[in-house]
Design a protein around this motif. Structure first.
Motif, PDB file in Angstrom:
ATOM      1  N   PRO A   1       1.069  -0.813   0.306  1.00  0.00           N
ATOM      2  CA  PRO A   1       0.238  -0.251  -0.206  1.00  0.00           C
ATOM      3  C   PRO A   1       0.615   0.970  -0.257  1.00  0.00           C
ATOM      4  N   SER A   2       0.228   2.602  -0.601  1.00  0.00           N
ATOM      5  CA  SER A   2       0.641   3.903  -0.307  1.00  0.00           C
ATOM      6  C   SER A   2       1.140   3.918   1.379  1.00  0.00           C
ATOM      7  N   ALA A   3       1.707   5.034   1.275  1.00  0.00           N
ATOM      8  CA  ALA A   3       2.442   5.820   2.719  1.00  0.00           C
ATOM      9  C   ALA A   3       1.292   5.577   3.132  1.00  0.00           C
ATOM     10  N   VAL A   4       0.785   6.831   2.792  1.00  0.00           N
ATOM     11  CA  VAL A   4      -0.906   7.467   3.599  1.00  0.00           C
ATOM     12  C   VAL A   4      -1.435   5.974   4.293  1.00  0.00           C
ATOM     13  N   GLU A   5      -1.745   5.008   3.627  1.00  0.00           N
ATOM     14  CA  GLU A   5      -2.023   4.242   3.677  1.00  0.00           C
ATOM     15  C   GLU A   5      -2.056   2.396   4.725  1.00  0.00           C
ATOM     16  N   LEU A   6      -0.233   2.662   4.963  1.00  0.00           N
ATOM     17  CA  LEU A   6       0.585   2.118   4.766  1.00  0.00           C
ATOM     18  C   LEU A   6       0.632   1.526   6.426  1.00  0.00           C
ATOM     19  N   PRO A   7       0.526   2.254   7.587  1.00  0.00           N
ATOM     20  CA  PRO A   7       0.182   2.070   9.395  1.00  0.00           C
ATOM     21  C   PRO A   7      -0.866   1.740   9.262  1.00  0.00           C
ATOM     22  N   ASP A   8      -2.442   1.936   8.538  1.00  0.00           N
ATOM     23  CA  ASP A   8      -3.496   1.137   8.615  1.00  0.00           C
ATOM     24  C   ASP A   8      -3.605  -0.782   8.479  1.00  0.00           C
TER      25      ASP A   8
END
Lengths: 416, 114
Positions: free
Chosen positions: A176-183
């Motif tokens: 996933p993209s950096a924005v979605e990565l943590p979730d």
């Protein structure tokens, strides 16, 4: 490898290499079922061909054989154009020299994409777990079904539906993209921990299969850790937590299959090397950033592991860690564990009001009743303790826990 | 891939919305439409379920009933047809629909027949 290839040896290799090979084949051909099919065939032909001529790189051989087979099939199906034609060319060039492969270079490791696809939030949790065990860990459908105590046909259906959704809904095969990565990483960690807990909880099933689930969860966390571009302290915390728990697994149940409480476990049989590994990893995680829930739970497990005798346990520190965990993730079960730690540090009288305060939320939970029963017993209030043990017994699902409660009950009723 | 984004919402919320709140919400939908203009291939808001009629044909007989197909707390109130690279992109677009904050968006890939 011996001249005559042992089936067991190939099974071991299959388990070790399946995820990586499959991840590369899915990248090449874009279809889970097709990739699985050609990989299965490659293992089947290895059994025959390696007997005559063992390859220098089993992994490289298997990858080349599977790709060769795949391209052959696609050509026969007449679905052979563009990207596939290019693939076929390289595969054909590589195939004759398969046994001279530099395996690290030629077999790409796409397991990170694979795990993000298997643990995609658009899939139901049980499907995420099943797919992860099937595709990354190489467990057979039958083995997964046995581990989760469902009929093989049910598990097969679950896998078919999940793969159909990946294909039909367009779930991407990508990190996933950096924005979605943590979730998304949180989702991956939740699946890994679910696999571990399924193996660790003595609730049901065959001990051998369960041990394998724990080992696979640990291996998955190690794989993800090695492939992530940047270190992630919560993943290290989770890995530490699993290593520390797993180090005690052999002592949790006695020879007759009875549950052994932490206080009564044979600490000499705890796996010290694994405990050290877990503690070192936890220290790394804690140095890297503020402790998240997995790291805090690992810290609690580490405090237990540090005590060579149960009575040496630093319960005050454990109570403090539960308090921090509760601040991060308020939950009545965490509050109950905090109360238990308080009862060990400051006595049952201090803990009883904390337990009683949780009645509304936990009245249906057998461990709430069992904890309350234990405190009442320690306070000498046997009558009230018996009532609570009976309630706990009525609510407990797990046979081992039920027998433990029965023993407690008979001790109390006989001491009259 | 094409996806249909179905917006399910509680109708009462709209009935109870004041003029300025309604204008604000419509402005948000316009902004959404502008932001994803290249992905959006179609879309409409629907009139309230009070205007819905459900039709079935059973054994050759046409049965017409008043009201939506299913009685539920949330109803289909509108939709967008979008083009997206994959489900992740479709989900990212769906999450930006103003209705996602009060209702739910169902993301459905379009079936292709070859």
């Amino acid at each position: 490898m011996s001249a005559k290839l042992e089936v067991a040896e190939l099974d071991r290799l299959c388990r070790a290499e399946w995820g990586r090979l499959l991840s590369a084949l899915i990248r090449d051909f874009g279809d889970f079922d097709f990739a699985e099919e050609v990989l299965q065939d490659a293992f089947a032909s290895a059994l025959v061909e390696w007997a005559a001529r063992p390859p220098s790189s089993p992994r490289g051989w298997l990858y080349a054989a599977a790709r060769h087979n795949a391209i052959d099939q696609l050509r026969r199906r007449g679905r052979f154009e563009g990207k596939l034609a290019a693939l076929a060319e390289t595969a054909e060039r590589e195939a004759p020299a398969a046994d001279a492969f530099d395996e690290e270079r030629t077999v790409p490791d796409e397991r990170l994409r694979l795990i993000f696809t298997c643990c995609h939030p658009a899939l139901a949790s049980e499907a995420q777990v099943a797919l992860t065990l099937r595709t990354l860990c190489g467990l057979t459908t039958d083995e997964i079904a046995r581990a989760f105590l469902v009929p093989t046909s049910t598990m097969a259906q679950r896998l078919v539906r999940a793969k159909a959704k990946i294909r039909g809904a367009g779930i991407p095969y990508s990190v996933p993209s950096a924005v979605e990565l943590p979730d998304r990483l949180a989702e991956v960690m939740a699946v890994i921990y679910l696999v571990f807990n399924e193996g660790y909880s003595a609730a049901k099933g065959d001990a051998l299969v369960r041990g394998e689930l724990c080992a696979e969860a640990i291996r998955l966390a190690q794989v993800v850790r090695s492939l992530l571009p940047e270190p992630l302290s919560e993943l290290e915390g989770l890995l530490a937590l699993m290593l520390l728990h797993d180090a005690r697994r052999a002592t949790r149940v006695d020879v007759r299959g009875e549950l052994v409480l932490l206080a009564d476990q044979d600490r000499g049989r705890w796996d010290r090397a694994q405990i050290d590994e877990g503690r070192t990893l936890l220290q790394t995680a804690l140095r890297r950033g503020p402790a998240g829930p997995y790291a805090l739970e690992a810290a609690i497990a580490a405090v237990h592991a540090e005590a060579t005798r149960a009575e040496d346990t630093d319960w005050r520190q454990i109570a403090g860690l539960y308090q921090r965990l509760h601040a991060l993730h308020a939950s009545p079960v965490v509050a109950l564990n905090h109360a238990i730690a308080v009862s060990m540090a400051d006595g049952p009288r201090a803990a009883l009001p904390l337990v009683d305060a949780l009645e509304r939320q936990l009245a249906g939970y057998h461990l709430w009743h069992a904890t309350r029963a234990d405190l009442l017993r320690r306070l000498g209030r046997s009558d009230a303790a018996i009532i609570s043990y009976r309630r706990a017994h009525a609510l407990a699902q797990n046979a081992v826990e039920r027998r433990y409660l029965e023993r407690r009950l008979s001790e109390l009723t006989h001491s009259y | 891939m094409q996806y249909l984004l179905l917006i399910y919402e509680e109708e009462n919320r709209f009935a109870n919305l004041g003029k300025s709140e309604m204008d604000k919400e419509l402005a948000e939908y316009r902004a959404f439409g502008k932001e994803f203009a290249s992905a959006i291939q179609g879309g409409n808001a629907l009139q309230p379920t009070g205007t819905a009629t459900t039709v079935r044909v059973r054994e050759g007989r046409r049965l017409t009933t008043d009201g939506p197909y299913a009685e539920a707390k949330e109803h289909l109130g509108g939709y967008y047809l979008v083009e997206a690279r994959d489900l992740d992109q479709a989900i990212a677009i769906a999450a930006k629909i103003p209705g996602a904050r009060s209702g739910s968006i169902e993301v459905r890939p379009i079936q292709k027949f070859s």
